[in-house]
Design a protein around this motif. Structure first.
Motif, PDB file in Angstrom:
ATOM      1  N   PRO A  31       0.827  -1.206   0.000  1.00 40.83           N
ATOM      2  CA  PRO A  31       0.000   0.000   0.000  1.00 40.83           C
ATOM      3  C   PRO A  31       0.860   1.254   0.000  1.00 40.83           C
ATOM      4  O   PRO A  31       2.003   1.222   0.483  1.00 40.83           O
ATOM      5  CB  PRO A  31      -0.794  -0.096   1.298  1.00 40.83           C
ATOM      6  N   LYS A  32       0.269   2.330  -0.492  1.00 43.55           N
ATOM      7  CA  LYS A  32       0.983   3.606  -0.521  1.00 43.55           C
ATOM      8  C   LYS A  32       1.318   4.030   0.913  1.00 43.55           C
ATOM      9  O   LYS A  32       0.518   3.880   1.817  1.00 43.55           O
ATOM     10  CB  LYS A  32       0.066   4.660  -1.166  1.00 43.55           C
ATOM     11  N   LYS A  90      -4.635   3.551   7.798  1.00 44.31           N
ATOM     12  CA  LYS A  90      -4.924   3.924   6.409  1.00 44.31           C
ATOM     13  C   LYS A  90      -4.263   2.919   5.454  1.00 44.31           C
ATOM     14  O   LYS A  90      -4.884   2.456   4.487  1.00 44.31           O
ATOM     15  CB  LYS A  90      -4.403   5.343   6.150  1.00 44.31           C
ATOM     16  N   ALA A  91      -3.016   2.549   5.743  1.00 46.63           N
ATOM     17  CA  ALA A  91      -2.307   1.596   4.877  1.00 46.63           C
ATOM     18  C   ALA A  91      -3.020   0.243   4.878  1.00 46.63           C
ATOM     19  O   ALA A  91      -3.170  -0.399   3.831  1.00 46.63           O
ATOM     20  CB  ALA A  91      -0.868   1.446   5.358  1.00 46.63           C
ATOM     21  N   GLN A 133      -6.204  -0.276   5.455  1.00 45.05           N
ATOM     22  CA  GLN A 133      -7.470  -0.148   4.709  1.00 45.05           C
ATOM     23  C   GLN A 133      -7.210  -0.163   3.200  1.00 45.05           C
ATOM     24  O   GLN A 133      -7.948  -0.782   2.438  1.00 45.05           O
ATOM     25  CB  GLN A 133      -8.192   1.133   5.110  1.00 45.05           C
ATOM     26  N   ASP A 134      -6.151   0.507   2.793  1.00 45.91           N
ATOM     27  CA  ASP A 134      -5.756   0.504   1.385  1.00 45.91           C
ATOM     28  C   ASP A 134      -5.499  -0.941   0.930  1.00 45.91           C
ATOM     29  O   ASP A 134      -5.998  -1.382  -0.112  1.00 45.91           O
ATOM     30  CB  ASP A 134      -4.497   1.374   1.236  1.00 45.91           C
ATOM     31  N   SER A 149      -8.704  -2.807   0.523  1.00 43.31           N
ATOM     32  CA  SER A 149      -9.502  -2.472  -0.653  1.00 43.31           C
ATOM     33  C   SER A 149      -8.910  -3.111  -1.918  1.00 43.31           C
ATOM     34  O   SER A 149      -9.626  -3.373  -2.877  1.00 43.31           O
ATOM     35  CB  SER A 149      -9.650  -0.958  -0.802  1.00 43.31           C
ATOM     36  N   HIS A 150      -7.624  -3.428  -1.908  1.00 39.16           N
ATOM     37  CA  HIS A 150      -7.022  -4.106  -3.060  1.00 39.16           C
ATOM     38  C   HIS A 150      -7.091  -5.622  -2.960  1.00 39.16           C
ATOM     39  O   HIS A 150      -7.211  -6.311  -3.965  1.00 39.16           O
ATOM     40  CB  HIS A 150      -5.549  -3.703  -3.206  1.00 39.16           C
TER      41      HIS A 150
END
Ligand SMILES: Nc1ccn([C@@H]2O[C@H](COP(=O)(O)OP(=O)(O)OP(=O)(O)O)[C@@H](O)[C@H]2O)c(=O)n1
Ligand SMILES: [Mg+2]
Length: 431
Positions: free
Chosen positions: A15-16, A46-47, A49-50, A53-54
Motif C-alpha cells: 500500500p501507498k 490507512k495503509a 485499509q488501502d 480495498s485491493h
C-alpha cells in the motif's frame, strides 16, 4: 548507517505509504516463501485499509492504542505498525541483524552486518541489549535457527546463555506463557527440532522454560541405554521426525516428554544389577499434563500427549488377533503410538531392530482398517437378546465391536451368532 543488500522487487501488494520490513524480506533473501508480511507506515490504519480495498480479507486492530492492525487475506497475514522515529532507529530496535531489513524502491536495505549474516546464514542479535527489550527473543533465536537452518555463532550462544541466566534470576521477566508455547510449538514442528532442544539445554534456556525435562540431563540409565536420559530424549525426537515427517505437535510433545517420569522413579534393583524406572510412564504422563497445561497448550493436545506418554511402554503382543485388539484399545492414539514406540527403540542401543518389527507388524495387522461402529444397532441388539435399554446393551455393542476389530466377526449374520453366545460376563471376550 543503512546498507543496500539486494536489488529486487517485493512480490506482494504494497500500500501507498507502507514499507515492508523484517522477516518477509529475510525469507525472500533466503529463498523461502514468507508466511506473513510486516509493514511500517506513518498511518498504519490507512495503509491497512488501502491493502484491504485491493486484496479483500478481514481487517482488525491488534492494538488500537499502539496503532497496530492486521489484515488476513488469502492465506497471508499482513501486519501494519507505526514507524517510530527514523527507519534506521526502527531497525536498530529489532531482534536479529538479518531481520533488520526494509524494502523501498526496488531495494532491500539493512543495518550493518545484515548482509554478512544472510550470506553466512547465521543469527546475530542487533545488539545483545535488544534481547532484554523483549525477553522472548532468546527462545525465538533458537526457534528461528532451527526452522530456517541458521547457525548460532559462539557470540550469539554466549548472549543467549547470559540471557538465560538473567531469566533464571528474574522470573518475573518471563514472557507470557502463550508466547512461550507458540515458540516451543514452532520449534518442535521444525525439521531441526532435536538440535533446537539441544541448543536450549546448552544455553540454559531449558532450565528456564522446561525445568522438568532438565532433570533428564546426565541421568544415567544403564541396561540397554547407551545414552543419558536427555540424549536419549533428543534421539527419540529426531527419530520420530525421521520416521514420520508429518508427525503432529502432540506426537512430538510425547517424544519430548516420554521419559520425563524417569528422574522421579529411578531405583537401583540389586537383583537385576541395574537401575529400573518402574511406573515412569504413569508418573511421566502426569508431569506431561501439568507441564503442558501450565504452558496453556489446548486441552486436546495435552490429553493426547499425556495418553501417548502413559502408553509408550505398553508392549505390542504377538499374533494378529491380539495385536488388532491391542491397537483397537488404543485407536485414538494411532498412528502416533507405534511411531513413538519405534522412535524410542531407535534411540536405544541393541533394540533398534524392534523398531522395524513394531512398525511392520502395525502396518500389516492394520492393513484392514479397524471398525468404526458395530454391525448391529442398539435396537437390533435389544430385540435379539431380549434386553431393555440399559448398560448391558452398551456392553454388548462394545463386545461386538471388539470382536469385529479382532476379525472374529465380519458379517451381520456372524454378529448375531456372536451375541447369542455372548454371556455379557466377559467369559467369551478375552481381555
Ligand atoms: N520479538 C520480536 C518479534 C519480531 N521482531 C521483528 O518483527 C519482525 C516480524 O516479526 P514476526 O513475523 O513475528 O517474526 P519473523 O521474523 O517474521 O519470523 P516468523 O514470521 O517466522 O515468525 C521480525 O522479523 C523482527 O524484525 C522483533 O524484533 N522482536
Ligand atoms: Mg514474519
Amino acid at each position: 548507517m543503512l546498507r543496500p543488500i539486494a536489488h529486487r522487487d517485493f512480490p506482494f501488494y504494497t500500500p501507498k505509504g507502507a514499507i515492508p520490513v523484517g522477516g518477509a524480506l529475510r525469507d525472500l533473501l533466503l529463498g523461502r516463501r514468507p508466511q506473513d508480511l510486516d509493514f511500517v507506515a506513518e498511518d498504519p490504519r490507512k495503509a491497512a485499509q488501502d491493502a484491504q480495498s485491493h486484496l479483500g480479507g478481514t481487517l482488525f486492530p491488534l492494538d488500537e492504542e499502539r496503532g497496530q492492525y492486521r489484515l488476513v487475506t488469502g492465506g497471508l497475514v499482513l501486519d501494519f505498525s507505526p514507524l517510530e522515529g527514523s527507519l534506521e532507529e526502527d531497525l536498530l530496535k529489532r531482534d536479529f541483524r538479518l531481520n533488520a531489513l526494509f524494502w523501498r524502491q526496488n531495494r532491500i536495505l539493512g543495518i550493518r552486518g545484515a548482509d554478512e549474516d544472510l550470506n553466512r546464514r547465521v543469527l546475530v542479535p542487533v545488539r545483545e541489549a535488544n534481547l532484554y527489550e523483549d525477553h522472548l527473543r532468546s527462545l525465538r533465536a533458537v526457534r528461528l535457527a532451527a526452522s530456517l537452518g541458521l547457525g548460532l555463532p559462539g557470540e550469539t550462544r554466549n548472549a543467549l546463555s547470559h540471557h538465560a541466566r538473567f531469566l533464571q534470576a528474574h522470573l518475573e521477566a518471563l514472557p507470557a506463557r502463550e508466547r512461550v508455547k507458540e515458540e516451543l510449538s514452532r520449534l518442535l514442528l521444525s525439521p531441526r527440532a532435536a538440535w533446537g532442544f539441544h541448543l536450549l539445554e546448552r544455553t540454559g534456556l531449558l532450565d528456564v522454560y522446561l525445568p522438568e525435562l532438565r532433570l533428564l540431563v546426565g541421568l544415567k540409565q544403564g541396561g540397554v541405554h547407551h545414552l543419558d536420559g536427555w540424549q536419549h530424549t533428543l534421539s527419540v525426537l529426531f527419530h520420530l521426525a525421521w520416521l514420520w515427517p508429518e508427525a503432529p505437535l502432540e506426537a512430538r510433545l510425547a517424544a519430548l516428554y516420554h521419559d520425563v517420569g524417569k528422574p522421579l522413579t529411578r531405583r537401583f534393583d540389586p537383583e537385576a544389577g541395574r537401575f529400573r524406572f518402574l511406573g515412569h510412564a504413569e508418573v511421566g504422563a502426569e508431569l506431561t499434563g501439568a507441564s503442558l497445561e501450565w504452558l496453556r497448550f489446548p486441552k486436546e493436545t495435552v490429553e493426547r500427549a499425556k495418553a501417548l506418554v502413559r502408553r509408550h511402554m505398553d508392549r505390542p503382543p504377538e499374533g494378529k488377533q491380539a495385536l488388532r485388539r491391542f491397537y483397537f484399545r488404543r485407536h485414538h492414539l494411532l498412528p502416533a503410538l507405534p511411531y513413538l514406540m519405534a522412535a524410542d527403540r531407535l534411540g536405544t542401543k541393541g533394540v533398534e531392530k524392534e523398531a522395524w518389527e513394531v512398525l511392520e507388524a502395525y502396518w500389516e495387522t492394520l492393513s484392514e482398517p479397524l471398525p468404526e461402529r458395530p454391525l448391529l444397532s442398539g435396537e437390533e441388539v435389544m430385540a435379539l437378546l431380549d434386553l431393555k435399554p440399559g448398560p448391558q446393551v452398551g456392553r454388548a455393542l462394545e463386545a461386538l465391536l471388539l470382536a469385529q476389530a479382532e476379525g472374529r466377526v465380519r458379517t451381520r449374520e456372524e454378529a448375531r451368532a456372536f451375541l447369542l453366545y455372548w454371556k455379557g460376563d466377559g467369559t467369551n471376550t478375552p481381555a
